[in-house]
Structure formats: structure tokens, C-alpha cells
Design an enzyme around this catalytic site. Structure first.
Site, PDB file in Angstrom:
ATOM      1  N   HIS A   1       0.842  -1.199   0.000  1.00  0.00           N
ATOM      2  CA  HIS A   1       0.000   0.000   0.000  1.00  0.00           C
ATOM      3  C   HIS A   1       0.873   1.243   0.000  1.00  0.00           C
ATOM      4  CE1 HIS A   1      -3.574  -2.433   0.388  1.00  0.00           C
ATOM      5  NE2 HIS A   1      -2.933  -3.144   1.311  1.00  0.00           N
TER       6      HIS A   1
ATOM      7  N   HIS B   1      -8.035 -12.707 -10.916  1.00  0.00           N
ATOM      8  CA  HIS B   1      -8.651 -11.383 -10.833  1.00  0.00           C
ATOM      9  C   HIS B   1      -7.630 -10.324 -10.419  1.00  0.00           C
ATOM     10  CE1 HIS B   1     -12.459 -13.440 -11.210  1.00  0.00           C
ATOM     11  NE2 HIS B   1     -12.192 -14.161 -10.131  1.00  0.00           N
TER      12      HIS B   1
ATOM     13  N   ASP C   1      -4.776 -13.831   0.696  1.00  0.00           N
ATOM     14  CA  ASP C   1      -5.357 -12.537   1.097  1.00  0.00           C
ATOM     15  C   ASP C   1      -6.870 -12.701   1.271  1.00  0.00           C
ATOM     16  OD1 ASP C   1      -5.346  -9.860   1.811  1.00  0.00           O
ATOM     17  OD2 ASP C   1      -5.372  -9.115  -0.251  1.00  0.00           O
TER      18      ASP C   1
ATOM     19  N   LEU D   1     -11.071  -4.221  -5.808  1.00  0.00           N
ATOM     20  CA  LEU D   1     -10.954  -5.542  -5.208  1.00  0.00           C
ATOM     21  C   LEU D   1     -10.693  -5.406  -3.711  1.00  0.00           C
ATOM     22  CD1 LEU D   1      -8.781  -7.284  -7.943  1.00  0.00           C
ATOM     23  CD2 LEU D   1     -11.136  -7.875  -7.362  1.00  0.00           C
TER      24      LEU D   1
END
Length: 389
Positions: free
Chosen positions: A195, A250, A273, A306
């Protein structure tokens, strides 16, 4: 309990072998032999099946309707029971950016569950994902709680966890990150980058200070550009760094998965995850403080981003096996041995090798799981092998 497992195929670190007999001695793997050395030995006969090492999910938030951030030991027990059925024998319960109070409750709940004794997959510690991130690539993390790395916060959480925090993720561009990384490495905590809007040069500096993992590569980070390699470029270029991938089709395109496999090899590690919707029907779920919609098994925030995955780790193994066209023993190691190596636990976990914990999975020819064993003890999740004496 000492015995032999007889099977047609065994997935080892660098090869497949069999038919053979695998010795189990006091919960540890022994030697693989053509025949048992003791004619009176107990044999569990899985002829026609494959024996693989137990899977290790180092980045999982939840599943089966529960989440680590519930702050409830019962949720950790339920998650442990849920994931062992899909071949996961070891895991790191993973937190999410939230208030310090919520994080304290969550790590305390993991500690309580471990002390009570997990019935299924065994926790090898806690992965603290946040709150030391930046906003641009926040994903499903709440930026209201983002902070610069703070050792006092970490220290208190580590105390409450009973020393179980084994992995932490941060954005290396935040103030004080380099010194914090250095301290984490001194304390035996693996540091991942996530992140983050950092430059490639910033990531390289973080790696020099001890950061060793790129968390869910491509997701929640500055991408690869030919004039600025970004976080992705740094992760691919750094030979000693591990890169996590979510192989659900994805988060990362199958062709890109193959590209990363070709570059990283055994430094690639598969994660899920997974969030609380894993294993549940489509519908509305919570991820931290965010309402998530799951449709066709894909979880997204209200804005369409997502929000974690609903992937089973074994399906990630199957996917990379076919997408990257690599042998099954190699794809399997990406979800067993590579995760163990990324945490420095490979001397005891992650592969079928003499002296390591006897965690194994029994697979049929279609890679369906028949049963799972942890420390040599079968978990009652499927049909049993034929016991011979």
C-alpha cells in the site's frame, strides 16, 4: 506415533519420486525408502495417491464468515478448522488497518486461541498488515488510521500478542520507515512493502535496511513504468526479495503470473489474502469497517476496487501450475516452502525432508484432498488410508 506412508508419488523440494514409503517418526518426517526398514512397521497405505507437504498461507484475513479483526478467539479457531480442509497446515492470521484498540483486541484473540490449542491449521504468528501505509494505493485499508511507523505502537501490540507478530507490512516512504525496518529485522520480524507509492529507489533503500517481501505484488502499490520502475519493478528486480502473488485470475492476469514465475522462481510465494467471505455464498460482507459485495466469488468495495480475495490456496497452486506451465512439485513449493523461507522457518516447515514437521496432504489424481496431517497426526477431513501392520 511412528509409521510409514505408502503412496505412488511424493512431491519433494526439487523433484517427484515414488512409489515409495515415507517414514514418520514422532511427528517428524523420516527417510523415503523403497521398502520399510522394519518388517513389523505400521503402514498407512495411500497407493494410487500423491503426498504433498502441507500448505502455508502467510497472508490470510479470514474465511467461512469470520475475520481476524473480529477480535474473538472463536473466530481464529473457526478459521483454523476451515482452511485445514483445503490443505493449509500453517498460517499467519492477518490484521487490517484499524484503530489501535481493534488491533490490540485482534492480536490478543490470536494469542488466546493459540494458547487454547488450535484444532486445525496451526498459527506460526501474526501478520500485521498496517497501519503504516499511504493513501494513494490504500485498497480496502482505512486511511483514517494510517500512521508513520511507531515502535511504541508495535511494541505494545507485540507484548499483547505474546511475541507472535512475525511479519509486518508498511509503506517505506513514510517518515521513520528505514529505522523502523532495521529494528524489526533485529527483532526477527519479516518486513514487507505494501500500500505504497514509493519510488524504486526508495524500495531499494528499504531492502538495504532489511525489508524482504513485496506484499501482493501489483496490488496496492505503484506499478511498473519504463521511466520509473516503481514498487513492482523493484520487487521483480531485487533477486533476494520475496514477492507475494494472489493467483485467483482477478488480482493478477495469468500471463503476468507466468512472467513473475519466470523471473522470481522460488522467491515467488502464493498467498490468498482471503477475507471472511471465503467459502461462503455471494452476498454482502464486512472487511474491517467497509461493506463488501461478493459476486461470482469476487469481493469488491462500493467503488469497485478488489477487497481481498475468496481464494483457496490450493486453487492458487493449481492455477500457477497450469498458467506458468511448471511441474506440480514446483508450483506446490510456491505455497509451502517459499512461504516458510520468507519467514525463516524453512528448517522445520515447508517440505518433505528428514527432520521437518510431518505436515502433509493426500491428493487424488484430480488434486482433490483426501486427508491432511499435522505433525504426523491425521486431521479427520476425508477418507482414511488402509492401515496395514
Amino acid at each position: 506415533m511412528n509409521y510409514y506412508v505408502k503412496a505412488d508419488r511424493f512431491l519433494l523440494e526439487d523433484m517427484e519420486t515414488g512409489p515409495a514409503y515415507l517414514q514418520i517418526i514422532n511427528g517428524k518426517f523420516g527417510l523415503i525408502r523403497d521398502f520399510p526398514s522394519d518388517e513389523d512397521a505400521k503402514i498407512i497405505d495411500w497407493s494410487g495417491y500423491t503426498i504433498a507437504p502441507g500448505l502455508f498461507d502467510t497472508h490470510i484475513h479470514g474465511g467461512d464468515g469470520v475475520d481476524v479483526m473480529d477480535g474473538d478467539a472463536n473466530s481464529i479457531h473457526q478459521l483454523s478448522d476451515h482452511i485445514v480442509a483445503s490443505g493449509v497446515t500453517r498460517f499467519l492470521p492477518t490484521t487490517l488497518t484499524s484503530s489501535i484498540e481493534d488491533l490490540e483486541n485482534s492480536v490478543g484473540a490470536v494469542r488466546q486461541a493459540v494458547e487454547e490449542g488450535l484444532r486445525g491449521a496451526q498459527s506460526e504468528g501474526v501478520f500485521l498488515e498496517g497501519p503504516f501505509f499511504t493513501e494513494k494505493y490504500k485498497g480496502a485499508q482505512n486511511p483514517a488510521y494510517f500512521l508513520d511507523p511507531d515502535y511504541n505502537i508495535f511494541s505494545k501490540l507485540q507484548d499483547l500478542s505474546g511475541g507472535m507478530i512475525r511479519k509486518i507490512a508498511l509503506a517505506p516512504e513514510r517518515a521513520g520507515s528505514l529505522e523502523f525496518i532495521q529494528q524489526m529485522v533485529k527483532e526477527g520480524v519479516a518486513v514487507g512493502l505494501a500500500h505504497t507509492d514509493a519510488s524504486s529507489a526508495c524500495c531499494q533503500k528499504a531492502h538495504a535496511y532489511g525489508a524482504s517481501i513485496y506484499v501482493h505484488l501489483f496490488n496496492g502499490m505503484k506499478g511498473l513504468h519504463h521511466r520509473e520502475p516503481g514498487v513492482v519493478g523493484a520487487g521483480l528486480n531485487e533477486k533476494e526479495a520475496f514477492t507475494e502473488l494472489i493467483c485467483d485470475g482477478h488480482h493478477v492476469h495469468p500471463e503476468v503470473v507466468g512472467l513473475v514465475e519466470n523471473i522470481k522462481k522460488d522467491k515467488l510465494l502464493l498467498i490468498t489474502d482471503c477475507m471472511r467471505a471465503g467459502g461462503k455464498p455471494d452476498g454482502t460482507y464486512m472487511l474491517g469497517e467497509f461493506e463488501i459485495q461478493m459476486e461470482d466469488g469476487v469481493a469488491r468495495t462500493e467503488s469497485g476496487s478488489l477487497a481481498g480475495s475468496t481464494l483457496r490456496l490450493i486453487d492458487g497452486v493449481k492455477n500457477i501450475h497450469y498458467w506458468a506451465n511448471i511441474p506440480l512439485h514446483e508450483s506446490w513449493q510456491r505455497a509451502s516452502l517459499s512461504p516458510a523461507k520468507s519467514l525463516g522457518l524453512h528448517e522445520n516447515l515447508g517440505s518433505i525432508e528428514e527432520g521437518k514437521a510431518a505436515d502433509f496432504v493426500v491428493l487424488d489424481k484430480d488434486m482433490n484432498i483426501k486427508t491432511v496431517a499435522i505433525n504426523g497426526v491425521e486431521i479427520d477431513k476425508g477418507e482414511k488410508g488402509n492401515v496395514q501392520t
